[in-house]
Design an enzyme around this catalytic site. Sequence first.
Site, PDB file in Angstrom:
ATOM      1  N   ASP A 153      50.428  22.408 -30.304  1.00 12.24           N
ATOM      2  CA  ASP A 153      49.600  22.769 -29.158  1.00 12.24           C
ATOM      3  C   ASP A 153      48.318  23.351 -29.743  1.00 12.24           C
ATOM      4  O   ASP A 153      48.303  24.481 -30.232  1.00 12.24           O
ATOM      5  CB  ASP A 153      50.350  23.806 -28.308  1.00 12.24           C
ATOM      6  N   GLU A 207      46.769   7.170  -8.806  1.00 11.77           N
ATOM      7  CA  GLU A 207      48.056   7.329  -9.495  1.00 11.77           C
ATOM      8  C   GLU A 207      48.347   6.099 -10.348  1.00 11.77           C
ATOM      9  O   GLU A 207      48.104   4.970  -9.933  1.00 11.77           O
ATOM     10  CB  GLU A 207      49.175   7.545  -8.468  1.00 11.77           C
ATOM     11  N   THR A 257      44.260  21.860 -24.301  1.00  7.02           N
ATOM     12  CA  THR A 257      43.391  21.992 -23.135  1.00  7.02           C
ATOM     13  C   THR A 257      42.026  21.470 -23.562  1.00  7.02           C
ATOM     14  O   THR A 257      41.756  21.306 -24.757  1.00  7.02           O
ATOM     15  CB  THR A 257      43.264  23.462 -22.673  1.00  7.02           C
ATOM     16  N   ARG A 266      37.914  22.440 -17.290  1.00 10.01           N
ATOM     17  CA  ARG A 266      39.306  22.920 -17.304  1.00 10.01           C
ATOM     18  C   ARG A 266      40.220  21.725 -17.143  1.00 10.01           C
ATOM     19  O   ARG A 266      40.089  20.959 -16.196  1.00 10.01           O
ATOM     20  CB  ARG A 266      39.543  23.891 -16.156  1.00 10.01           C
ATOM     21  N   TYR A 325      41.905   8.673  -5.266  1.00 13.01           N
ATOM     22  CA  TYR A 325      43.303   8.697  -5.721  1.00 13.01           C
ATOM     23  C   TYR A 325      43.529   7.551  -6.684  1.00 13.01           C
ATOM     24  O   TYR A 325      43.090   6.434  -6.426  1.00 13.01           O
ATOM     25  CB  TYR A 325      44.267   8.550  -4.525  1.00 13.01           C
ATOM     26  N   LYS A 385      38.482  25.025 -23.982  1.00 12.77           N
ATOM     27  CA  LYS A 385      38.292  26.199 -24.851  1.00 12.77           C
ATOM     28  C   LYS A 385      37.245  25.854 -25.906  1.00 12.77           C
ATOM     29  O   LYS A 385      36.093  25.622 -25.554  1.00 12.77           O
ATOM     30  CB  LYS A 385      39.640  26.623 -25.435  1.00 12.77           C
TER      31      LYS A 385
HETATM   32  N1  DSN Z   1      45.459  31.487 -21.050  1.00 14.77           N
HETATM   33  C1  DSN Z   1      45.057  30.912 -22.302  1.00 14.77           C
HETATM   34  C2  DSN Z   1      44.492  31.943 -23.213  1.00 14.77           C
HETATM   35  O1  DSN Z   1      43.753  32.773 -22.731  1.00 14.77           O
HETATM   36  O2  DSN Z   1      44.733  31.893 -24.398  1.00 14.77           O
HETATM   37  C3  DSN Z   1      46.150  30.177 -22.972  1.00 14.77           C
HETATM   38  O3  DSN Z   1      46.581  29.189 -22.117  1.00 14.77           O
END
Ligand code: DSN
Length: 409
Positions: free
Chosen positions: A196, A52, A222, A231, A50, A225
């Site tokens: 984003d 925080e 994120t 993730r 932990y 990707k």
């Molecule tokens: N769920 C993602 C996607 O597949 O594009 C976006 O957050």
Amino acid sequence: MYIEKFDPEIAQTIENEKKRQMDGLELIPSENYVSKAVMEAVGSVFTNKYSEGVPHKRYYGGNEFVDTMEDIAVARAKQLFSAEHVNVQPYSGSPANFAVYYALLELGDKVLGMNLSMGGHLTHGHPLNFSGRFYKIIPYGVDKETELIDYDEVRKLALQEKPKMLLAGFSAYPRALDFKAFKEIADEVGAFTFADIAHIAGLCAAGVHENPVPLFDVVSTTTHKTLRGPRGAMIMCKEKFAKQIDKAVFPGLQGGPHDHVNAAKAVAFKEALQPEFKIYARQIIKNAKAMAEELMGLGYKLVSNGTDNHLMLVDVWKMGITGKEAEIALDESGIYCNKNMIPYDTRQPLDPSGIRLGTPAITSRGMKESEMKQIANWVDKVLKNKNDAQIKKKVREEVKAMCQNFIIY
Ligand code: DSN
């Protein structure tokens, strides 16, 4: 492995999933294959901790090594994106975006964001999402003819509505965004700029797409990707927003950071800083263009007639098959994609007119343009024979045979 002894049922699901990932073609543009180093970090002892707070200012003891790890993660992210400030603690894309709204806006403030049905994301203002419920969303879309963002239209909306924040980003738009145009519009009306870049972060980091971080007030992404990390997510911002962003993440929205995931983000950032990553990112785009060309040559209508990035939207309904039927038939053939709305869709989200295809994961396997052409032809064959079990079985076997030349784990 311990898990096989203690919990063979779950061990079996992991093994089955690994086999599925190895034997099939992962064309979902938001998915990728992480390195073993990234996976080791996710499975590390940091999961027990932990912490925080922020590095060197924690609410728990024993954080000496967490601090070092998080400092490294932040420093690497700053280097990758030329960011002034980075918070690597957001659990995933939606919480990261929530934190940005929370940091910059008051409830009910106006936000200009891309409509989900035109390629935006749930957190860009969908009525069922926090963004649509807590803020006044002014949605923009794409032009009906070109299927491209019409920046004059965005400007017109901005001048009319005077939003407090302008959001640039997407989850299903196959073209490069003009961040400079967005920034000029936002400046004209005094709006915060928020990008984003979840889908294109790897392309931005590699310099094959414009990086909005030096230009925009705040950028979220994120990490799993095109960036090919675990993730998770992070927020980058100008120094003047640093305190607000950090406070929004914790204690505003989150508790303890997921240190095991943050360690894996640091590993992925190191990978993305290597020269090979630029080659990878370039190949993602070359592959997407090759697949798009082949599909169009086979008679498919692609939204905006092509792609500049890692994804494409195929209007399968024009060929007499729904998005849902296409997703299922391809699934049965070992080709994984997702059904997707296309701009001005006349069908519904659970069975829309399109499918979304992308190349980040298959490019990580080492596949190149010739494989893309082959894949496009398999997609075509399956879609034209969606009820023919023999053909789908044959394609599945051919897919598997090709995948065996591109082992990843
Ligand atoms: N769920 C993602 C996607 O597949 O594009 C976006 O957050």
